[in-house]
Design a protein around this motif. Structure first.
Motif: not given
Length: 195
Positions: A25, A41, A21, A80, A84, A28
């Motif tokens: 995230v 990231y 998870a 996700l 979102t 993304r």
């Protein structure tokens, strides 16, 4: 199975799910920060995803662990997306300009016959040459090479036909198909002829 092993499997599975998870995230977040960098990231997201694969493999073995990790990756991504999701109002757009028509070229019967011969005959010869070369030299067992080479011939032939019929320049299409044919048959048969 003892309670300690079950506890270890549960802890690894939960850790794998949380890592997956977190990885989704972070990936993304990298996607949203396209123009401004966000390499941290990207690296962190893929590191978390790979760590989750490792955790699931340690918990359930390589085969089942990979399956569980792929399932967790899918569930995390869909979750996700669901979290979102946003409904946007449609914006009025100005009508687009119509697409340009294909280039107008005079057509006569000689050009039509030339295109047909190129598309049917020369594209077929080129595709057979490539298929034979692959069937001879792929690093696979003989039966697999023959199947792959045979299956690729109609696909390559269709692609060659489509490209030849779309190309407005017959000379270019002829030269390219002749070169591909020569390369395919040369790779397939020249070493045997020279030996």
């Amino acid at each position: 199975m003892s309670l300690e092993i079950l506890d270890r499997v549960a802890v690894l599975a939960i850790a794998g799910g949380l890592l997956m998870a977190a990885g989704v995230v972070m990936l993304r977040a990298r996607w949203l920060a396209r123009g401004t960098g966000g390499r941290v990231y990207l690296i962190g997201g893929w590191a978390a995803v790979l760590s989750a694969f490792f955790a699931f493999s340690e918990a359930s073995g390589a085969e089942l662990g990979t399956t569980y990790a792929l399932g967790a990756l899918s569930v995390a991504a869909y979750a996700l997306i669901a979290i979102t999701f946003e409904q946007r109002d449609a914006k009025r757009r100005e009508p687009r300009e119509p697409a340009l028509d294909p280039e107008e070229r005079p057509t006569n019967w000689r050009r039509g016959i030339g295109k047909a011969l190129l598309a049917i005959v020369l594209a077929g010869i080129a595709s057979i040459g490539i298929g034979v070369a692959l069937a001879i030299y792929l690093p696979l067992p003989p039966a697999d090479r023959a199947v792959i080479g045979g299956l690729l011939v109609p696909i390559l032939w269709g692609g060659g036909m489509a490209w030849t019929l779309c190309d407005p320049r017959l000379v270019r299409a002829t030269v390219i198909l002749l070169v591909v044919s020569a390369l395919g048959y040369g790779v397939a048969f020249l070493p045997k002829v020279l030996s």
